[in-house]
Scaffold this motif. Structure first.
Motif, mmCIF file in Angstrom:
data_model
loop_
_atom_site.group_PDB
_atom_site.id
_atom_site.type_symbol
_atom_site.label_atom_id
_atom_site.label_comp_id
_atom_site.label_asym_id
_atom_site.label_seq_id
_atom_site.Cartn_x
_atom_site.Cartn_y
_atom_site.Cartn_z
ATOM 1 N N THR A 43 0.680 -1.270 -0.054
ATOM 2 C CA THR A 43 0.163 0.133 -0.221
ATOM 3 C C THR A 43 1.103 1.497 0.157
ATOM 4 O OG1 THR A 43 -0.330 0.457 2.249
ATOM 5 C CG2 THR A 43 -1.005 -1.281 1.166
ATOM 6 N N ARG A 44 0.369 2.367 -0.258
ATOM 7 C CA ARG A 44 0.887 3.743 0.043
ATOM 8 C C ARG A 44 1.612 3.680 0.993
ATOM 9 N NH1 ARG A 44 2.083 8.023 -3.559
ATOM 10 N NH2 ARG A 44 0.326 7.265 -5.363
ATOM 11 N N ALA A 45 0.845 4.092 1.926
ATOM 12 C CA ALA A 45 0.945 4.180 3.496
ATOM 13 C C ALA A 45 2.298 2.984 4.077
ATOM 14 C CB ALA A 45 -0.301 3.562 4.335
ATOM 15 N N GLN A 46 1.846 1.505 3.229
ATOM 16 C CA GLN A 46 3.213 0.891 3.840
ATOM 17 C C GLN A 46 4.421 1.465 3.662
ATOM 18 O OE1 GLN A 46 2.014 -2.637 2.019
ATOM 19 N NE2 GLN A 46 2.617 -4.324 3.976
ATOM 20 N N ALA A 47 4.904 1.464 0.989
ATOM 21 C CA ALA A 47 5.823 2.357 1.134
ATOM 22 C C ALA A 47 6.645 3.110 1.706
ATOM 23 C CB ALA A 47 5.134 2.528 -0.612
ATOM 24 N N GLU A 48 5.284 4.048 2.352
ATOM 25 C CA GLU A 48 6.250 5.375 2.697
ATOM 26 C C GLU A 48 6.702 5.294 3.997
ATOM 27 O OE1 GLU A 48 2.626 8.248 0.801
ATOM 28 O OE2 GLU A 48 1.998 8.172 2.760
ATOM 29 N N GLU A 49 6.046 4.582 4.860
ATOM 30 C CA GLU A 49 7.508 3.940 6.369
ATOM 31 C C GLU A 49 8.214 3.450 5.858
ATOM 32 O OE1 GLU A 49 4.015 2.221 9.222
ATOM 33 O OE2 GLU A 49 5.760 1.840 10.383
ATOM 34 N N VAL A 64 7.502 6.547 -4.399
ATOM 35 C CA VAL A 64 7.132 5.511 -3.246
ATOM 36 C C VAL A 64 6.262 4.886 -4.275
ATOM 37 C CG1 VAL A 64 4.721 5.513 -1.838
ATOM 38 C CG2 VAL A 64 7.342 6.205 -0.882
ATOM 39 N N GLY A 65 5.963 5.840 -5.789
ATOM 40 C CA GLY A 65 4.738 5.415 -6.452
ATOM 41 C C GLY A 65 5.248 3.967 -7.598
ATOM 42 N N PHE A 66 7.009 3.797 -7.771
ATOM 43 C CA PHE A 66 7.218 2.864 -8.047
ATOM 44 C C PHE A 66 7.380 1.640 -7.455
ATOM 45 C CE2 PHE A 66 11.070 0.254 -8.485
ATOM 46 C CZ PHE A 66 10.952 -1.012 -9.041
ATOM 47 N N MET A 67 6.978 1.972 -5.810
ATOM 48 C CA MET A 67 6.939 0.483 -5.015
ATOM 49 C C MET A 67 5.959 0.113 -5.126
ATOM 50 S SD MET A 67 10.037 -0.246 -4.320
ATOM 51 C CE MET A 67 10.195 -1.510 -2.830
ATOM 52 N N ILE A 68 4.844 1.044 -5.113
ATOM 53 C CA ILE A 68 2.961 0.562 -5.236
ATOM 54 C C ILE A 68 2.960 0.135 -7.202
ATOM 55 C CG2 ILE A 68 3.129 1.250 -3.121
ATOM 56 C CD1 ILE A 68 1.129 4.196 -4.483
ATOM 57 N N SER A 69 3.869 0.741 -8.106
ATOM 58 C CA SER A 69 3.455 -0.278 -8.840
ATOM 59 C C SER A 69 3.085 -0.982 -9.789
ATOM 60 C CB SER A 69 4.593 0.872 -10.134
ATOM 61 O OG SER A 69 5.595 0.016 -10.103
ATOM 62 N N GLY A 70 3.016 -2.014 -8.819
ATOM 63 C CA GLY A 70 3.402 -3.724 -8.614
ATOM 64 C C GLY A 70 3.320 -4.341 -7.910
ATOM 65 N N PRO A 71 3.099 -5.979 -7.781
ATOM 66 C CA PRO A 71 3.570 -6.582 -7.026
ATOM 67 C C PRO A 71 5.068 -6.548 -6.756
ATOM 68 C CG PRO A 71 3.079 -8.009 -8.784
ATOM 69 C CD PRO A 71 2.955 -6.351 -9.160
ATOM 70 N N VAL A 72 5.651 -6.958 -5.300
ATOM 71 C CA VAL A 72 6.932 -7.346 -5.152
ATOM 72 C C VAL A 72 7.299 -8.384 -4.506
ATOM 73 C CG1 VAL A 72 7.473 -4.593 -4.667
ATOM 74 C CG2 VAL A 72 6.460 -5.851 -2.668
ATOM 75 N N VAL A 73 8.175 -9.100 -4.083
ATOM 76 C CA VAL A 73 7.942 -10.198 -3.420
ATOM 77 C C VAL A 73 9.388 -9.685 -2.207
ATOM 78 C CG1 VAL A 73 9.606 -12.169 -2.931
ATOM 79 C CG2 VAL A 73 8.054 -11.776 -5.247
ATOM 80 N N VAL A 74 8.448 -10.221 -0.646
ATOM 81 C CA VAL A 74 9.270 -9.816 0.209
ATOM 82 C C VAL A 74 9.957 -10.941 1.272
ATOM 83 C CG1 VAL A 74 7.872 -7.232 0.974
ATOM 84 C CG2 VAL A 74 7.179 -9.664 1.226
ATOM 85 N N GLN A 75 11.205 -10.954 1.456
ATOM 86 C CA GLN A 75 11.645 -12.371 1.413
ATOM 87 C C GLN A 75 12.633 -12.178 3.534
ATOM 88 O OE1 GLN A 75 13.799 -12.216 -2.152
ATOM 89 N NE2 GLN A 75 13.221 -13.550 -2.762
ATOM 90 N N VAL A 76 13.286 -12.710 3.494
ATOM 91 C CA VAL A 76 14.336 -13.143 4.282
ATOM 92 C C VAL A 76 15.340 -13.965 4.376
ATOM 93 C CG1 VAL A 76 14.709 -14.023 6.961
ATOM 94 C CG2 VAL A 76 12.732 -12.703 6.547
ATOM 95 N N LEU A 77 16.706 -13.366 3.903
ATOM 96 C CA LEU A 77 17.348 -14.562 3.812
ATOM 97 C C LEU A 77 18.095 -14.859 4.080
ATOM 98 C CD1 LEU A 77 18.401 -12.196 0.191
ATOM 99 C CD2 LEU A 77 16.250 -13.943 0.206
ATOM 100 N N GLU A 78 18.746 -15.712 4.644
ATOM 101 C CA GLU A 78 19.921 -16.009 6.078
ATOM 102 C C GLU A 78 21.104 -16.928 5.363
ATOM 103 O OE1 GLU A 78 18.068 -18.511 9.759
ATOM 104 O OE2 GLU A 78 19.307 -19.600 8.886
ATOM 105 N N GLY A 79 22.397 -16.844 6.017
ATOM 106 C CA GLY A 79 23.658 -17.089 5.852
ATOM 107 C C GLY A 79 24.691 -16.346 6.043
#
Ligand code: RTP
Ligand code: MG
Length: 140
Positions: A43-49, A64-79
């Motif tokens: 959401t815009r609020a999520q991206a702004e925060e 912010v406009g770019f980050m809400i322009s389509g789906p993203v994949v959020v991830q946790v990477l470990e190593g």
């Protein structure tokens, strides 16, 4: 060096071009395990925060406009040394300056549409992971 976790986002320019698998292959080939992952529409609020630290920068609204322009994949990477390792694999913010073989050199379209986000410190990684994931969603 102890095992560490970092937070990653595959940005809309990359999901739009179906590059999720190719980017994940880079992580997995370089000692970063994907211990949590989900595809979301921010959401815009999520991206702004999330990008609040950049609020005063001239590129904030575009970002912010770019980050809400389509789906993203959020991830946790470990190593081992995951925060620094991921920054190294990502390459410089501006793909024009990114080293050969880095994700941004391979895939980024521009300084803004640069395919991936990665936490810049272990402290920020912990904050960013907690912003998007419940502990039960992370399986190491
Ligand atoms: P990130 O936070 O996404 O991992 O990237 P970074 O640390 O390499 O770059 P940062 O300085 O934190 O900037 C965050 C994101 O803002 C966009 N940006 N646009 N138009 C511009 O001049 C500009 N500068 C930065 C990029 O998407 C950058 O990744
Ligand atoms: Mg940053």
């Amino acid at each position: 060096m102890a095992t560490e976790r970092t937070f990653s986002i595959i940005k809309p320019d990359a999901t739009r071009r179906n590059l999720t698998g190719k980017i994940n292959a880079v992580f997995e080939a370089n000692g970063l395990a994907i211990v949590a992952q989900k595809r979301i529409q921010m959401t815009r609020a999520q991206a702004e925060e999330f990008y609040g630290v950049h609020r005063a920068r001239p590129f904030f609204n575009d970002l912010v406009g770019f980050m809400i322009s389509g789906p993203v994949v959020v991830q946790v990477l470990e190593g081992e040394n995951a925060v620094a390792k991921n920054r190294e694999l990502m390459g410089a913010t501006n793909p024009a300056n990114a080293a050969e073989g880095t994700i941004r050199k391979l895939f980024a379209e521009s300084i803004e549409a640069n395919s991936v986000h990665g936490s810049d410190s272990a402290e920020n990684a912990a904050i960013e992971i907690a912003y998007f994931f419940a502990g039960s969603e992370i399986v190491g």
